[in-house]
Motif scaffolding. Structure first.
Motif, PDB file in Angstrom:
ATOM      1  N   PHE A 139       0.853  -1.197   0.000  1.00 49.91           N
ATOM      2  CA  PHE A 139       0.000   0.000   0.000  1.00 49.91           C
ATOM      3  C   PHE A 139       0.887   1.243   0.000  1.00 49.91           C
ATOM      4  O   PHE A 139       1.974   1.238   0.579  1.00 49.91           O
ATOM      5  N   HIS A 140       0.383   2.322  -0.618  1.00 46.93           N
ATOM      6  CA  HIS A 140       1.105   3.594  -0.562  1.00 46.93           C
ATOM      7  C   HIS A 140       0.194   4.638   0.070  1.00 46.93           C
ATOM      8  O   HIS A 140      -0.699   5.144  -0.596  1.00 46.93           O
ATOM      9  N   ASN A 141       0.397   4.931   1.318  1.00 48.19           N
ATOM     10  CA  ASN A 141      -0.381   5.985   1.975  1.00 48.19           C
ATOM     11  C   ASN A 141       0.276   7.316   1.677  1.00 48.19           C
ATOM     12  O   ASN A 141       1.435   7.522   2.021  1.00 48.19           O
TER      13      ASN A 141
ATOM     14  N   ALA B   3      15.818   8.462 -12.618  1.00 45.11           N
ATOM     15  CA  ALA B   3      15.317   7.365 -11.806  1.00 45.11           C
ATOM     16  C   ALA B   3      13.835   7.501 -11.468  1.00 45.11           C
ATOM     17  O   ALA B   3      13.120   6.507 -11.421  1.00 45.11           O
ATOM     18  N   CYS B   4      13.376   8.703 -11.215  1.00 46.50           N
ATOM     19  CA  CYS B   4      11.999   8.848 -10.733  1.00 46.50           C
ATOM     20  C   CYS B   4      11.209   9.869 -11.540  1.00 46.50           C
ATOM     21  O   CYS B   4      10.059   9.638 -11.905  1.00 46.50           O
ATOM     22  N   ASN B   5      11.834  11.002 -11.790  1.00 41.04           N
ATOM     23  CA  ASN B   5      11.106  12.137 -12.327  1.00 41.04           C
ATOM     24  C   ASN B   5      10.433  11.847 -13.666  1.00 41.04           C
ATOM     25  O   ASN B   5       9.295  12.265 -13.899  1.00 41.04           O
ATOM     26  N   ALA B   6      11.105  11.083 -14.548  1.00 45.58           N
ATOM     27  CA  ALA B   6      10.589  10.887 -15.901  1.00 45.58           C
ATOM     28  C   ALA B   6       9.238  10.181 -15.906  1.00 45.58           C
ATOM     29  O   ALA B   6       8.332  10.561 -16.655  1.00 45.58           O
ATOM     30  N   CYS B   7       9.083   9.185 -15.073  1.00 43.21           N
ATOM     31  CA  CYS B   7       7.815   8.451 -15.046  1.00 43.21           C
ATOM     32  C   CYS B   7       6.703   9.351 -14.522  1.00 43.21           C
ATOM     33  O   CYS B   7       5.599   9.368 -15.055  1.00 43.21           O
ATOM     34  N   HIS B   8       7.029  10.121 -13.487  1.00 41.03           N
ATOM     35  CA  HIS B   8       6.037  11.062 -12.963  1.00 41.03           C
ATOM     36  C   HIS B   8       5.691  12.101 -14.023  1.00 41.03           C
ATOM     37  O   HIS B   8       4.540  12.485 -14.179  1.00 41.03           O
ATOM     38  N   ALA B   9       6.715  12.561 -14.774  1.00 42.56           N
ATOM     39  CA  ALA B   9       6.481  13.583 -15.801  1.00 42.56           C
ATOM     40  C   ALA B   9       5.513  13.072 -16.849  1.00 42.56           C
ATOM     41  O   ALA B   9       4.628  13.798 -17.306  1.00 42.56           O
TER      42      ALA B   9
ATOM     43  N   VAL C   2       2.291  14.978 -10.086  1.00 45.08           N
ATOM     44  CA  VAL C   2       1.669  14.276  -8.956  1.00 45.08           C
ATOM     45  C   VAL C   2       0.529  13.412  -9.483  1.00 45.08           C
ATOM     46  O   VAL C   2      -0.261  13.856 -10.313  1.00 45.08           O
ATOM     47  N   PHE C   3       0.441  12.187  -8.961  1.00 43.88           N
ATOM     48  CA  PHE C   3      -0.560  11.244  -9.449  1.00 43.88           C
ATOM     49  C   PHE C   3      -1.925  11.517  -8.825  1.00 43.88           C
ATOM     50  O   PHE C   3      -2.512  10.650  -8.172  1.00 43.88           O
ATOM     51  N   THR C   4      -2.442  12.729  -9.060  1.00 45.76           N
ATOM     52  CA  THR C   4      -3.723  13.104  -8.442  1.00 45.76           C
ATOM     53  C   THR C   4      -4.865  12.208  -8.909  1.00 45.76           C
ATOM     54  O   THR C   4      -5.882  12.119  -8.229  1.00 45.76           O
TER      55      THR C   4
ATOM     56  N   TYR D 181      -5.068   9.282  -8.626  1.00 45.82           N
ATOM     57  CA  TYR D 181      -5.271   8.223  -7.636  1.00 45.82           C
ATOM     58  C   TYR D 181      -5.508   8.770  -6.229  1.00 45.82           C
ATOM     59  O   TYR D 181      -5.501   8.010  -5.264  1.00 45.82           O
ATOM     60  N   TYR D 182      -5.633  10.108  -6.101  1.00 45.99           N
ATOM     61  CA  TYR D 182      -5.829  10.704  -4.783  1.00 45.99           C
ATOM     62  C   TYR D 182      -7.157  11.438  -4.730  1.00 45.99           C
ATOM     63  O   TYR D 182      -7.235  12.624  -5.061  1.00 45.99           O
ATOM     64  N   PRO D 183      -8.221  10.774  -4.290  1.00 43.58           N
ATOM     65  CA  PRO D 183      -9.551  11.399  -4.309  1.00 43.58           C
ATOM     66  C   PRO D 183      -9.599  12.711  -3.527  1.00 43.58           C
ATOM     67  O   PRO D 183     -10.327  13.621  -3.910  1.00 43.58           O
TER      68      PRO D 183
ATOM     69  N   MET E 262      14.679   5.248 -19.389  1.00 43.72           N
ATOM     70  CA  MET E 262      15.107   4.586 -18.160  1.00 43.72           C
ATOM     71  C   MET E 262      14.260   4.948 -16.955  1.00 43.72           C
ATOM     72  O   MET E 262      14.123   4.153 -16.040  1.00 43.72           O
ATOM     73  N   GLY E 263      13.682   6.141 -16.950  1.00 44.98           N
ATOM     74  CA  GLY E 263      12.910   6.596 -15.786  1.00 44.98           C
ATOM     75  C   GLY E 263      11.890   5.572 -15.353  1.00 44.98           C
ATOM     76  O   GLY E 263      11.928   5.062 -14.236  1.00 44.98           O
ATOM     77  N   CYS E 264      10.977   5.250 -16.256  1.00 44.51           N
ATOM     78  CA  CYS E 264       9.924   4.290 -15.916  1.00 44.51           C
ATOM     79  C   CYS E 264      10.506   2.906 -15.707  1.00 44.51           C
ATOM     80  O   CYS E 264      10.081   2.167 -14.830  1.00 44.51           O
TER      81      CYS E 264
HETATM   82  C1  HEC Z   1       7.009   3.384 -13.236  1.00 48.51           C
HETATM   83  C2  HEC Z   1       6.676   4.760 -12.934  1.00 48.51           C
HETATM   84  C3  HEC Z   1       7.218   5.355 -11.631  1.00 48.51           C
HETATM   85  C4  HEC Z   1       8.533   5.520 -11.269  1.00 48.51           C
HETATM   86  C5  HEC Z   1       9.791   5.133 -12.030  1.00 48.51           C
HETATM   87  C6  HEC Z   1       8.494   6.190  -9.980  1.00 48.51           C
HETATM   88  N1  HEC Z   1       7.206   6.417  -9.575  1.00 48.51           N
HETATM   89 FE1  HEC Z   1       6.608   7.393  -7.869  1.00 48.51          FE
HETATM   90  N2  HEC Z   1       4.691   7.039  -8.350  1.00 48.51           N
HETATM   91  C7  HEC Z   1       4.237   6.314  -9.450  1.00 48.51           C
HETATM   92  C8  HEC Z   1       2.780   6.144  -9.359  1.00 48.51           C
HETATM   93  C9  HEC Z   1       1.896   5.412 -10.365  1.00 48.51           C
HETATM   94  C10 HEC Z   1       2.376   6.807  -8.173  1.00 48.51           C
HETATM   95  C11 HEC Z   1       0.992   6.941  -7.617  1.00 48.51           C
HETATM   96  C12 HEC Z   1       0.378   5.629  -7.286  1.00 48.51           C
HETATM   97  C13 HEC Z   1       1.171   4.763  -6.368  1.00 48.51           C
HETATM   98  O1  HEC Z   1       1.730   5.255  -5.381  1.00 48.51           O
HETATM   99  O2  HEC Z   1       1.222   3.567  -6.645  1.00 48.51           O
HETATM  100  C14 HEC Z   1       3.605   7.367  -7.571  1.00 48.51           C
HETATM  101  C15 HEC Z   1       3.604   8.156  -6.431  1.00 48.51           C
HETATM  102  C16 HEC Z   1       4.739   8.619  -5.798  1.00 48.51           C
HETATM  103  C17 HEC Z   1       4.747   9.496  -4.648  1.00 48.51           C
HETATM  104  C18 HEC Z   1       3.545  10.149  -4.017  1.00 48.51           C
HETATM  105  C19 HEC Z   1       3.330  11.568  -4.577  1.00 48.51           C
HETATM  106  C20 HEC Z   1       3.034  11.644  -6.063  1.00 48.51           C
HETATM  107  O3  HEC Z   1       3.857  12.266  -6.784  1.00 48.51           O
HETATM  108  O4  HEC Z   1       2.005  11.128  -6.572  1.00 48.51           O
HETATM  109  C21 HEC Z   1       6.057   9.632  -4.279  1.00 48.51           C
HETATM  110  C22 HEC Z   1       6.589  10.437  -3.106  1.00 48.51           C
HETATM  111  C23 HEC Z   1       6.860   8.866  -5.209  1.00 48.51           C
HETATM  112  N3  HEC Z   1       6.030   8.277  -6.139  1.00 48.51           N
HETATM  113  C24 HEC Z   1       8.227   8.726  -5.136  1.00 48.51           C
HETATM  114  C25 HEC Z   1       8.995   8.097  -6.126  1.00 48.51           C
HETATM  115  C26 HEC Z   1      10.426   7.908  -6.042  1.00 48.51           C
HETATM  116  C27 HEC Z   1      11.287   8.310  -4.853  1.00 48.51           C
HETATM  117  C28 HEC Z   1      10.809   7.301  -7.198  1.00 48.51           C
HETATM  118  C29 HEC Z   1      12.228   6.908  -7.654  1.00 48.51           C
HETATM  119  C30 HEC Z   1      12.923   5.987  -6.758  1.00 48.51           C
HETATM  120  C31 HEC Z   1       9.621   7.084  -7.999  1.00 48.51           C
HETATM  121  N4  HEC Z   1       8.541   7.582  -7.317  1.00 48.51           N
HETATM  122  C32 HEC Z   1       9.629   6.507  -9.254  1.00 48.51           C
HETATM  123  C33 HEC Z   1       5.003   5.865 -10.493  1.00 48.51           C
HETATM  124  C34 HEC Z   1       6.386   5.900 -10.541  1.00 48.51           C
END
Ligand code: HEC
Ligand code: HEC
Length: 378
Positions: A79-81, A171-177, A185-187, A189-191, A361-363
């Motif tokens: 779970f991700h709270n 590592a992280c930013n690209a997938c979020h982007a 931000v993955f809003t 999934y955040y009601p 590589m991000g995702c």
């Molecule tokens: C494969 C795509 C992907 C990658 C790569 C990724 N994230 Fe995320 N992240 C998600 C998704 C989807 C959510 C929202 C749903 C969940 O938490 O499962 C999320 C949510 C988050 C959140 C909650 C706030 C928000 O932006 O929605 C944080 C903090 C976070 N990730 C940190 C990280 C960190 C630290 C890394 C690198 C180590 C990372 N993520 C890499 C997909 C990714």
């Protein structure tokens, strides 16, 4: 008697202090809301000091991607709270924007029991990790959207680290982007944040909220703004599958990969940004991967090759995404050769080529040795 009196004094004193504090907070709130880094602190070497009181911030939602629904080995089985600092929440409610200085925390909680008196399901177990993301133009001027990402998770025993350095962008930013709905931000999934966006009033008040038109959500860019699809590939690479653009394209066109040892039974909606979210894709993995997986190896050997066919809505092949392992050490993606072409007939439609394309590589960093599709293929 003496101590009692002493305590009474302290009590009165505390009361005075407390009321002064209340008044100060009330008066000072607008100023308080403007300061940027209230809820996090970076030390002198730029490391983020682990916030400790985030469970009293605003809670926004709990996604869960359990093992049972991900072929037994989800990249994030827990779970991700998710929490946001209260000042940023207020501002998001007012303006629908994440302020400069926003911090969000994601606390990882294991799946505990799957059965309760209420029925079968997923119930939260233990706290097992902690991640954070911060938007700050002052501290992270070079990060896309000024968002930086941190993890305090220490795999041993669910302990968390005291400090954490920001991850590299790839590592992280690209997938979020590319996949998050609102400003990285993955809003979606955040009601709580969906309800708050532009509510301009108490979002818990359902009647009043109903009168508000839902805000226009800008389209999400599929690839990060700083997308650069070309990186170099070392000259001396010896792989069974060609890595030179034209030779690789011809090899794909010949569809030789269709006789690979492992293939997905049929096309399914893609979860990646390749061409467009949700369009059909089908993944093939070669014998090198199949053999190595059977031996239970974690790192894939040189010559491992994955091909992903990408289709149009109508089911016509419209390109391929390819990964070929060129080095024993995957070196966070640089030991893989990445290629994507968005046409099945025009070899010039190359979206990415080279070793370690950052946008790819991000995702994929979330995968097993960069591969997201779990083995065996279904
Ligand atoms: C494969 C795509 C992907 C990658 C790569 C990724 N994230 Fe995320 N992240 C998600 C998704 C989807 C959510 C929202 C749903 C969940 O938490 O499962 C999320 C949510 C988050 C959140 C909650 C706030 C928000 O932006 O929605 C944080 C903090 C976070 N990730 C940190 C990280 C960190 C630290 C890394 C690198 C180590 C990372 N993520 C890499 C997909 C990714
Ligand atoms: C926004 C996240 C994201 C980005 C960026 C991304 N991919 Fe993917 N990729 C995925 C997901 C998710 C899958 C799993 C299959 C699916 O659902 O499409 C995947 C699957 C693949 C596969 C099949 C093997 C596997 O890992 O499952 C290949 C090959 C691939 N991607 C290549 C690339 C290349 C080349 C790039 C850069 C041009 C790239 N990817 C960028 C998300 C991403």
């Amino acid at each position: 008697m003496k101590t009692n009196k002493h305590f009474r004094k302290v009590g009165t004193f505390t009361l005075v202090i407390a009321s002064v504090f209340v008044v100060t907070v009330m008066v000072a709130q607008p100023i308080f809301a403007k300061t940027q880094s209230d809820f996090f602190r970076l030390d002198s070497s730029g490391e983020l000091v682990r916030p400790t009181d985030y469970r009293s911030w605003v809670y926004v939602g709990t996604p869960v991607t359990p093992n049972d629904m991900n072929g037994g080995n989800a990249p994030f089985p827990e779970f991700h709270n998710v929490y946001i600092d209260p000042v940023s929440y207020q501002e998001y409610k007012q303006t629908g924007k994440f302020r400069d200085g926003t911090i969000m925390i994601k606390e990882l909680v294991s799946v505990g029991s799957k059965q309760a008196v209420s029925g079968k399901g997923y119930f939260q177990g233990e706290f097992i990790g902690l991640e954070a993301t911060i938007k700050s133009s002052k501290h992270f001027p070079k990060e896309p959207g000024n968002w930086a990402y941190f993890s305090f998770t220490n795999k041993e025993g669910g302990m968390v680290k005291k400090k954490a350095m920001a991850f590299p962008t790839s590592a992280c930013n690209a997938c979020h982007a590319s996949a998050a709905k609102d400003d990285f931000v993955f809003t979606q999934y955040y009601p709580v944040l969906r309800a708050a966006k532009n509510a301009k009033m108490n979002p818990e008040n359902r009647d009043e909220r109903a009168a508000i038109q839902p805000p226009e959500v800008p389209p999400v860019a599929l690839l990060p703004a700083e997308w650069k699809g070309t990186t170099s590939t070392p000259e001396n690479i010896q792989t069974d599958i060609p890595t030179k653009p034209r030779a690789l394209f011809d090899w794909l066109k010949s569809q030789k990969y269709q006789s690979f040892a492992a293939k997905e039974f049929k096309a399914h909606p893609g979860r990646g940004p390749h061409t467009e979210f949700g369009l059909p894709v089908r993944v093939f993995m070669n014998d090198v991967i199949a053999t190595s997986k059977k031996q239970g190896k974690k790192q894939l050997p040189v010559n491992s090759c994955v091909v992903k066919e990408m289709f149009t809505k109508a089911g016509d092949l419209q390109g391929w995404a390819v990964m070929i392992k060129t080095n024993d050490d995957s070196n966070s993606g640089k030991g893989w050769f990445w290629y994507e072409v968005t046409s099945a007939t025009d070899p010039s439609k190359i979206a990415a080529i080279g070793n370690g394309v950052p946008g790819c590589m991000g995702c994929h960093a979330a995968g097993r040795d960069m591969v997201l599709t779990s083995f065996p293929l279904k």
